[in-house]
Design a protein around this motif. Sequence first.
Motif, PDB file in Angstrom:
ATOM      1  N   LYS A 168       0.806  -1.215   0.000  1.00  0.00           N
ATOM      2  CA  LYS A 168       0.000   0.000   0.000  1.00  0.00           C
ATOM      3  C   LYS A 168       0.844   1.273   0.000  1.00  0.00           C
ATOM      4  CE  LYS A 168      -4.489  -0.834   0.045  1.00  0.00           C
ATOM      5  NZ  LYS A 168      -5.446  -0.138  -0.860  1.00  0.00           N
ATOM      6  N   VAL A 169       1.929   1.268   0.790  1.00  0.00           N
ATOM      7  CA  VAL A 169       2.656   2.517   0.990  1.00  0.00           C
ATOM      8  C   VAL A 169       3.850   2.671   0.058  1.00  0.00           C
ATOM      9  CG1 VAL A 169       4.350   1.848   2.758  1.00  0.00           C
ATOM     10  CG2 VAL A 169       3.273   4.123   2.855  1.00  0.00           C
ATOM     11  N   LEU A 170       4.353   1.571  -0.497  1.00  0.00           N
ATOM     12  CA  LEU A 170       5.542   1.673  -1.351  1.00  0.00           C
ATOM     13  C   LEU A 170       5.392   2.681  -2.488  1.00  0.00           C
ATOM     14  CD1 LEU A 170       8.409   0.670  -2.045  1.00  0.00           C
ATOM     15  CD2 LEU A 170       7.334  -1.102  -3.463  1.00  0.00           C
ATOM     16  N   PRO A 171       4.262   2.708  -3.217  1.00  0.00           N
ATOM     17  CA  PRO A 171       4.147   3.677  -4.315  1.00  0.00           C
ATOM     18  C   PRO A 171       4.196   5.129  -3.868  1.00  0.00           C
ATOM     19  CG  PRO A 171       2.488   1.940  -4.513  1.00  0.00           C
ATOM     20  CD  PRO A 171       3.092   1.819  -3.151  1.00  0.00           C
ATOM     21  N   LEU A 172       4.000   5.383  -2.588  1.00  0.00           N
ATOM     22  CA  LEU A 172       3.980   6.756  -2.083  1.00  0.00           C
ATOM     23  C   LEU A 172       5.338   7.243  -1.613  1.00  0.00           C
ATOM     24  CD1 LEU A 172       0.666   6.528  -0.013  1.00  0.00           C
ATOM     25  CD2 LEU A 172       0.969   7.206  -2.402  1.00  0.00           C
ATOM     26  N   ARG A 178      12.999   5.766  -0.528  1.00  0.00           N
ATOM     27  CA  ARG A 178      13.327   4.435  -1.049  1.00  0.00           C
ATOM     28  C   ARG A 178      14.816   4.123  -0.875  1.00  0.00           C
ATOM     29  NH1 ARG A 178       9.966   2.000  -5.383  1.00  0.00           N
ATOM     30  NH2 ARG A 178       7.904   2.951  -5.327  1.00  0.00           N
ATOM     31  N   GLN A 179      15.647   5.101  -1.125  1.00  0.00           N
ATOM     32  CA  GLN A 179      17.085   4.885  -0.964  1.00  0.00           C
ATOM     33  C   GLN A 179      17.423   4.576   0.494  1.00  0.00           C
ATOM     34  OE1 GLN A 179      18.654   8.524  -2.613  1.00  0.00           O
ATOM     35  NE2 GLN A 179      18.923   7.645  -4.652  1.00  0.00           N
ATOM     36  N   TRP A 180      16.811   5.332   1.407  1.00  0.00           N
ATOM     37  CA  TRP A 180      17.070   5.087   2.826  1.00  0.00           C
ATOM     38  C   TRP A 180      16.612   3.688   3.224  1.00  0.00           C
ATOM     39  CZ3 TRP A 180      14.544   3.575   7.159  1.00  0.00           C
ATOM     40  CH2 TRP A 180      15.228   3.739   8.370  1.00  0.00           C
ATOM     41  N   LEU A 181      15.408   3.310   2.793  1.00  0.00           N
ATOM     42  CA  LEU A 181      14.863   2.007   3.160  1.00  0.00           C
ATOM     43  C   LEU A 181      15.689   0.875   2.569  1.00  0.00           C
ATOM     44  CD1 LEU A 181      12.652   0.333   4.507  1.00  0.00           C
ATOM     45  CD2 LEU A 181      11.264   0.636   2.441  1.00  0.00           C
ATOM     46  N   HIS A 182      16.117   1.022   1.325  1.00  0.00           N
ATOM     47  CA  HIS A 182      16.940   0.005   0.675  1.00  0.00           C
ATOM     48  C   HIS A 182      18.234  -0.211   1.452  1.00  0.00           C
ATOM     49  CE1 HIS A 182      19.409  -1.978  -2.385  1.00  0.00           C
ATOM     50  NE2 HIS A 182      18.300  -2.238  -3.056  1.00  0.00           N
ATOM     51  N   GLU A 183      18.894   0.892   1.813  1.00  0.00           N
ATOM     52  CA  GLU A 183      20.158   0.797   2.542  1.00  0.00           C
ATOM     53  C   GLU A 183      19.941   0.221   3.938  1.00  0.00           C
ATOM     54  OE1 GLU A 183      23.773   3.688   4.184  1.00  0.00           O
ATOM     55  OE2 GLU A 183      22.384   4.428   2.655  1.00  0.00           O
ATOM     56  N   ALA A 184      18.862   0.647   4.609  1.00  0.00           N
ATOM     57  CA  ALA A 184      18.605   0.189   5.969  1.00  0.00           C
ATOM     58  C   ALA A 184      18.293  -1.306   6.000  1.00  0.00           C
ATOM     59  CB  ALA A 184      17.455   0.981   6.580  1.00  0.00           C
ATOM     60  N   ILE A 185      17.458  -1.787   5.083  1.00  0.00           N
ATOM     61  CA  ILE A 185      17.130  -3.213   5.044  1.00  0.00           C
ATOM     62  C   ILE A 185      18.373  -4.031   4.727  1.00  0.00           C
ATOM     63  CG2 ILE A 185      15.889  -4.986   3.725  1.00  0.00           C
ATOM     64  CD1 ILE A 185      13.498  -3.139   3.616  1.00  0.00           C
ATOM     65  N   GLU A 196      14.396  -5.584  -4.402  1.00  0.00           N
ATOM     66  CA  GLU A 196      14.233  -5.359  -5.837  1.00  0.00           C
ATOM     67  C   GLU A 196      13.047  -4.441  -6.099  1.00  0.00           C
ATOM     68  OE1 GLU A 196      13.737  -7.841 -10.039  1.00  0.00           O
ATOM     69  OE2 GLU A 196      14.056  -8.911  -8.142  1.00  0.00           O
ATOM     70  N   ARG A 197      11.979  -4.591  -5.320  1.00  0.00           N
ATOM     71  CA  ARG A 197      10.806  -3.745  -5.480  1.00  0.00           C
ATOM     72  C   ARG A 197      11.100  -2.303  -5.063  1.00  0.00           C
ATOM     73  NH1 ARG A 197       5.788  -5.754  -4.779  1.00  0.00           N
ATOM     74  NH2 ARG A 197       5.168  -3.597  -5.240  1.00  0.00           N
ATOM     75  N   ILE A 198      11.901  -2.155  -4.030  1.00  0.00           N
ATOM     76  CA  ILE A 198      12.176  -0.819  -3.506  1.00  0.00           C
ATOM     77  C   ILE A 198      13.075  -0.026  -4.448  1.00  0.00           C
ATOM     78  CG2 ILE A 198      13.317   0.457  -1.636  1.00  0.00           C
ATOM     79  CD1 ILE A 198      12.540  -1.915   0.206  1.00  0.00           C
ATOM     80  N   GLY A 199      14.077  -0.706  -5.040  1.00  0.00           N
ATOM     81  CA  GLY A 199      15.060   0.012  -5.840  1.00  0.00           C
ATOM     82  C   GLY A 199      15.910   0.868  -4.935  1.00  0.00           C
ATOM     83  N   GLY A 200      16.416   1.952  -5.428  1.00  0.00           N
ATOM     84  CA  GLY A 200      17.126   2.904  -4.600  1.00  0.00           C
ATOM     85  C   GLY A 200      18.599   2.635  -4.419  1.00  0.00           C
TER      86      GLY A 200
END
Length: 201
Positions: A168-172, A178-185, A196-200
């Motif tokens: 629900k929230v990813l497109p927003l 997205r870059q922060w979330l990709h690096e944090a995960i 892969e879905r997040i990109g970044g």
Amino acid sequence: MTADLGPWDPALPEAVRDLLAGVDAPWWVAGGYAIEYAVGTPFREHGDVDILMLHRDHLEAQRALPDWELWAADPPGTLRPWAPGEVLPAAVHDIWCRPAADSPWRFQFMLDESEGPEWVSRHHPRIRRPITDIGRVNADGIPYLRPEIQLLYKAKGRRPKDEQDFEKVLPLLDTEQRQWLHEAITTAYGDHPWLERIGGD
């Protein structure tokens, strides 16, 4: 840990906001409600209400709720009464709250770490943000955790509701989020199906 510990009847976040109005420390609605606030509209039911507070400030919970029953969750899963004035060890991350012994549980505090002006993720000490930058406030005056930070928590369990919140929230999320979330995960969990879905990168 929920067995034989009494029922839940989650409070609405608006009620929690009113209960914590006098708290002299930052706090944020977390969990599914944080995602819902970021999306801007309700999209699923909620079985509980999570309130994030910094561990350094956790005694504020007792001051805000002096007549409530507050129970601390000691690892690996022992729930026990939280004594007045007791400074909880860093390993305690959850506090359950109910108005009285014969009342259902209404919400829980989740405790996170900090260092100076920075929030520090308990999943990895390299993951940090300025405390002033980990939340937003909705139109009803309710502070809530930023969605990219909440997704970092949800990435660990990937329960069906976590996957629903992610979708629900990813497109927003903007490029920076997205870059922060990709690096944090990546830092916290290594390879992960969401990357892969997040990109970044």
